[in-house]
Design an enzyme around this catalytic site. Structure first.
Site, short mmCIF file in Angstrom:
data_model
loop_
_atom_site.label_atom_id
_atom_site.label_comp_id
_atom_site.label_asym_id
_atom_site.label_seq_id
_atom_site.Cartn_x
_atom_site.Cartn_y
_atom_site.Cartn_z
N HIS A 27 0.82 -1.20 0.00
CA HIS A 27 0.00 0.00 0.00
C HIS A 27 0.86 1.26 0.00
O HIS A 27 0.54 2.25 -0.66
CB HIS A 27 -0.92 0.01 1.22
CG HIS A 27 -2.07 -0.94 1.12
ND1 HIS A 27 -3.39 -0.54 1.10
CD2 HIS A 27 -2.09 -2.30 0.99
CE1 HIS A 27 -4.17 -1.60 0.98
NE2 HIS A 27 -3.41 -2.68 0.92
N ASP A 122 -6.32 5.86 1.99
CA ASP A 122 -6.33 4.44 1.62
C ASP A 122 -7.63 3.83 2.10
O ASP A 122 -8.19 4.24 3.12
CB ASP A 122 -5.13 3.75 2.28
CG ASP A 122 -4.99 2.30 1.88
OD1 ASP A 122 -5.74 1.46 2.43
OD2 ASP A 122 -4.13 1.98 1.05
#
Length: 365
Positions: A27, A122
């Site tokens: 990520h 995110d």
């Protein structure tokens, strides 16, 4: 703690804050690439990370990420602990969601002081959407995966309403979602298999939060996934009358070099000595954690196959702090590393995927 890479600027640029979970290279790497893309558009970017107090490996990786991205600033929120209302035994995915939620008060304080023009979060940090709304900051989601995963997430509440059974109980029954091929129910992500699980609840909440955001930035492009794109923009993935968030395709984002710094990863040197197209690369990502029994079964299968291999292994859930880093034998069948040393290589937690897949010795993954 803030790592300030940006040099002094007499003409301040608009600031964008990108919020991502710590300890997940899969990520953080595309997050940094998104930041670089925004900087190239004349914006200033600060990447904010949050995690729990035991994310030592994540902290080490972050140091390399900071060094490799001089155009970005990085800020680490104080270590958080799981909220008291979180039940014991939740999945790894649910823990990531909940650690981000626990960091919301510190995120609020940081955003108030930074006064960004926009906040990008995110999907694991979805609980921060209401912080952005509270402070009047336009807030967008960043999906590091693909457009199809956005389509499925948006449609999940519809599927949830259509049946009272869990995906696990439905077995091989096909799940139909706009823009995607039919998927056997028990092939869905583990976090979604049990209807009443904490992780499934969090992903259902995520679907609603996506619809309430300013839009979804996704690490893909429309020409790669035309069916999923068409389903989203045609509002086929949400309940009738529910707002479909705008979709912004900005990928694929590919980093030009590894973030480990100038030093080449040792596994690449090992690959240099292997025959062309002879090595299978096993890498299951940040969430690719298997039980101790499953890890031993994979090892046994590799040994029996006789195949050359490079294996990026993550410790089984709950074992991260029980075994020293150099005690790899405890993870595998007795003698496995010794017996396979001439044709196999094991690296812990992370490998430079782009460089590995581009190497001539790798024939499959």
């Amino acid at each position: 703690m803030t790592f300030q890479n940006n040099s002094h600027d007499d003409n301040p640029r608009k600031l964008v804050v990108i919020y991502a979970p710590l300890g997940m290279p899969g990520h953080l790497i595309p997050t940094a690439e998104l930041g670089n893309l925004l900087v190239a558009q004349g914006l200033q970017v600060t990447v904010v990370t949050a995690g729990d107090a035991d994310q030592g490996a994540g902290g080490s990786f972050l140091a390399g990420l900071v060094a490799a991205n001089p155009s970005l600033s990085f800020h680490c929120l104080p270590a958080a602990t799981l909220p008291s209302d979180v039940p014991a035994g939740i999945s790894f995915e649910a823990k990531v969601f909940e650690f981000a939620r626990a960091s919301n008060p510190d995120l609020r304080d940081f955003l108030r002081s930074a006064s960004p023009a926009a906040l990008v979060i995110d999907f694991f940090c979805s609980s921060a959407l209401h912080i952005g709304t509270e402070l009047g900051i336009p807030t967008y989601f960043f999906y590091i995966t693909c457009i199809a995963s956005v389509a499925l997430c948006l449609y999940q509440p519809v599927i949830h309403e259509q049946t009272t059974l869990s995906f696990r109980d439905l077995g091989a029954v096909l799940v139909h979602s706009p823009g995607l091929p039919p998927i056997p129910a028990d092939h869905m992500a583990a976090a979604l298999l049990d209807r009443d699980s904490w992780s499934n609840k969090l992903f259902l909440d995520l679907s609603e939060q996506l619809c309430n955001s300013q839009g979804v930035i996704v690490n893909s492009c429309r020409s790669l996934e035309p069916r999923a794109t068409a389903a989203i923009v045609s509002s086929l993935c949400t309940f009738p009358g529910r707002r479909t968030p705008p979709l912004y395709c900005v990928g694929p984002l590919v980093k030009p070099e590894e973030y480990a710094g100038a030093k080449r990863h040792e596994c690449l040197a090992w690959l240099d000595g292997q025959p062309k197209a002879s090595v299978v690369f096993l890498c299951f990502g940040s969430l690719g954690r298997f039980s101790a029994k499953q890890t031993k079964q994979i090892a046994a299968g590799l040994e029996t196959s006789g195949q050359r291999f490079l294996w990026a292994v993550r410790r089984p859930p709950g074992d991260e702090h029980q075994l020293p880093d150099d005690d790899l034998d405890a993870l595998f069948p007795e003698g496995f590393l010794q017996r396979t040393r001439d044709r196999g290589r094991v690296v812990m937690s992370w490998a430079p995927q782009r460089e590995v897949l581009a190497h001539g010795a790798v024939g499959g993954s």
